[in-house]
Design an enzyme around this catalytic site. Structure first.
Site, short mmCIF file in Angstrom:
data_model
loop_
_atom_site.label_atom_id
_atom_site.label_comp_id
_atom_site.label_asym_id
_atom_site.label_seq_id
_atom_site.Cartn_x
_atom_site.Cartn_y
_atom_site.Cartn_z
N LYS A 71 -4.60 5.66 -2.89
CA LYS A 71 -4.01 7.00 -2.89
C LYS A 71 -2.51 6.98 -2.57
CE LYS A 71 -5.73 9.69 0.25
NZ LYS A 71 -4.84 9.40 1.37
N THR A 73 -0.51 4.44 -2.69
CA THR A 73 0.16 3.66 -3.73
C THR A 73 0.46 4.53 -4.94
OG1 THR A 73 -0.97 1.66 -2.97
CG2 THR A 73 -0.05 1.61 -5.19
N ARG A 94 2.78 10.38 5.46
CA ARG A 94 2.61 10.25 6.91
C ARG A 94 3.09 8.90 7.40
NH1 ARG A 94 -3.54 10.80 7.49
NH2 ARG A 94 -3.39 9.68 5.51
N LYS A 105 -8.01 -1.28 8.92
CA LYS A 105 -7.56 -0.62 7.70
C LYS A 105 -6.27 -1.21 7.15
CE LYS A 105 -6.86 4.07 5.88
NZ LYS A 105 -5.46 4.01 5.47
N ALA A 273 -7.11 12.20 9.17
CA ALA A 273 -7.80 13.31 8.49
C ALA A 273 -9.27 13.41 8.86
CB ALA A 273 -7.66 13.17 6.98
N PHE A 301 -7.56 10.45 3.47
CA PHE A 301 -8.90 10.20 2.97
C PHE A 301 -9.20 11.02 1.72
CE2 PHE A 301 -9.49 9.00 7.57
CZ PHE A 301 -9.52 7.64 7.34
N PHE A 381 -7.76 -1.36 -12.64
CA PHE A 381 -7.93 -2.73 -12.16
C PHE A 381 -8.14 -3.65 -13.37
CE2 PHE A 381 -8.30 -0.78 -8.15
CZ PHE A 381 -8.28 -1.75 -7.15
N TRP A 409 0.51 -0.18 -9.03
CA TRP A 409 0.41 -1.31 -8.10
C TRP A 409 1.06 -2.56 -8.71
CZ3 TRP A 409 -2.00 -6.14 -8.04
CH2 TRP A 409 -2.09 -6.75 -6.76
#
Length: 556
Positions: A71, A73, A94, A105, A273, A301, A381, A409
């Site tokens: 998200k 990224t 954030r 994480k 969140a 999230f 991907f 990415w």
């Protein structure tokens, strides 16, 4: 493939003054924190108050999985791509918490060739905002215990102090502690505990305040305890708000950094969140809207948590009107929601993809409930097959949501140009009819039930006996006419993290409700959500190091 930190270390950063100059910000409006970081004076907001706002785009996602969605990224890559196609764009996100950075994480500065830099600084101490919040919060704690020690004129009931201490680290041993031991000179013994800093009400206030004076007033309104008579004790009763505002004086100014492609980035505030409202600061968002054509922001999230709170709390308080929402998904994550194990996600499986797509379908439906156009960003991907990708694109189209492949990415802004063009097309052709989900003046139960049934898809809500008692007390005290901030697992629409996809026929159980009077909302706790996380068996900290030449390794 290089690691994120290696890519970040090779970035050709511009001096932050040059990045700011692109937005019309001169040196007088910057407070430098080294060569590549600065804070922006809030005077700019006052100077630009009559300038029309740019467009506001929220980036959200499906419920997160171990397969990864990307998200942040995509958020960063979209902002870079918009600049590539001729729009002035800012990513407004954030600040990362040290807890996840050293826990499980990892960091939160994007990934691959769609990152904000200097990545190491952003993921560590940055400009000290979280330290200021931690200190301000714990100052109030110290004032409470000091007041009791010196006679307790406010008649505070030590058993009903609701203000814990905080630390920006995952440390389960601090969840429940006893303080004041060691004799009379060390204070009054009582039970206490720690939350993680990002769960602090000071953090929520920091992200919802309109200016320093508003922050000071909100801090004064925090309920820290109750008296023996059952009356609330506020932070202003301890005269805490002035000192807290002083500690927050520098922190309230938004931070400006840059992406790998030198796109401006405003990174400010960082509530989780799943236990808080999950959005960056109103101040940074409003500043960005004045400085750029497009503000690309995010909420933590999946859309059931971050997006709902962005719409129902942040936008309500700030008077924001989002123009579109981007929902990030991957084929791999959708197959995981369809029941495929992590080591099998690279294999084509259309049946599992169809089952898992129901998760994305519900998120699309939810965004539309708020009257905001939805665009799906499929984070591509290498293992995705043409058949799988086309299935997702066509299914999204049948639901009235445009779906676009992104490769930010691996390709940076170039890999997000198709998404950027689609965002501009949707924003310029489909007007947003934004509206919150509920009226804040509805009853507590009605608001929670509306979120649970309409956003989560629950059959109903069950309130424990203790929670029923709390609701009655909150209504009696007159603190019930506030938005609801749900504390719930991020992994599922339900309060059971194992129910993936789009679960049906479940109830949500609310076990506790807390008043965040300074922030202006009520926190409803469900499931086993912890406000102080613990470290995993093998923490990320075990692989982080700094080499003799100053190179940082292992940080994401």
């Amino acid at each position: 493939m290089k690691t994120d930190v290696q890519i970040a270390q090779e970035a050709k950063m511009l001096p932050i003054s040059e990045v700011a100059e692109k937005l019309g910000l001169n040196e007088e409006r910057l407070e430098h924190y080294g060569k590549y970081k600065a804070k922006v004076s809030l005077d700019v907001l006052e100077e630009l108050k009559d300038k029309p706002n740019g467009k506001l785009v929220l980036v959200t996602a499906i419920n997160p999985t171990p397969a990864g969605e990307g998200k942040t990224t995509v958020n960063i890559g979209l902002s870079m791509a918009l600049n590539r196609i001729g729009k002035t764009a800012i990513t407004a996100v954030r600040e990362p918490s040290l807890g996840p950075s050293f826990g499980v994480k990892g960091g939160a500065a994007g990934g691959g060739y769609a990152q904000v830099v200097p990545m190491e600084d952003i993921n560590l101490h940055f400009t000290g905002d979280f330290h200021a919040i931690t200190t301000a919060h714990n100052l109030i704690s110290a004032l409470i215990d000091n007041h009791i020690h010196h006679g307790n004129q406010l008649n505070i009931d030590p058993r009903r102090i609701v203000w814990k201490r905080v630390l920006d680290m995952n440390d389960r041993a601090l969840r429940q502690i006893v303080i004041g031991l060691g004799g009379k000179t060390n204070g009054v013994p009582r039970e206490n505990g720690f939350d993680i800093t990002v769960a602090s009400e000071i953090m929520a206030i920091f992200c919802l305040a309109e200016n320093l004076e508003d922050l000071k007033a909100r801090v004064g309104d925090i309920i820290v305890a109750y008296s023996y008579d059952g009356n609330p004790i506020f932070a202003k009763d301890l005269n805490a708000q002035g000192a807290v505002a002083l500690l927050m004086r520098d922190a309230v100014n938004p931070n400006i950094v840059q992406t790998l492609e030198n796109t401006p980035a405003l990174i400010h505030g960082g509530p989780f969140a799943n236990i808080a409202h999950g959005c960056n600061s109103i101040l940074a968002t409003k500043l960005s809207l004045k400085l750029a054509d497009y503000t690309i922001t995010e909420a933590g999230f999946g859309g059931d948590l971050g997006a709902e709170k962005f719409f129902d709390i942040k936008c309500r308080f700030a008077g924001l009107e989002p123009n579109a929402a981007v929902i990030v998904a991957t084929v791999r994550a959708l197959k995981h929601h369809g029941g495929v194990k992590k080591d099998q996600l690279s294999n084509e499986n259309l049946d599992a993809l169809a089952r898992g797509f129901e998760n994305l379908e519900k998120h699309i439906e939810n965004i539309k409930k708020f009257g905001v156009p939805a665009i799906v960003a499929i984070n591509k991907f290498p293992t995705d097959t043409e058949t799988e990708l086309n299935y997702v694109i066509e299914k999204c189209k049948s639901l009235g949501a445009e779906a676009v492949l992104t490769e930010v990415w691996g390709k940076g802004g170039e890999g997000g140009e198709a998404l950027a063009k689609k965002v501009v097309e949707v924003v310029e052709s489909k007007p947003s009819n934004f509206k919150p989900l509920y009226d804040e003046n509805e009853s507590i139960k009605a608001k929670i039930e509306k979120i649970a049934t309409e956003i989560y898809g629950a059959t109903g809500v069950e309130f424990t006996k203790g929670c029923e008692k709390q609701i009655a007390e909150i209504e009696k005290l007159g603190f019930d006419k506030m938005p609801i901030c749900m504390a719930k697992t991020q992994y599922s629409f339900s309060d059971d993290p194992t129910l993936l996809g789009r679960p049906r026929g479940f109830n949500i159980t609310v076990r506790d409700i807390k008043i965040s009077n300074g922030a202006g909302f009520l926190v409803a706790l469900t499931g086993d959500i912890m406000t102080m996380p613990g470290l995993p068996k093998v923490p990320a900290a075990n692989n982080i190091d700094i080499l003799p030449n100053g190179e940082i390794v292992g940080l994401f």
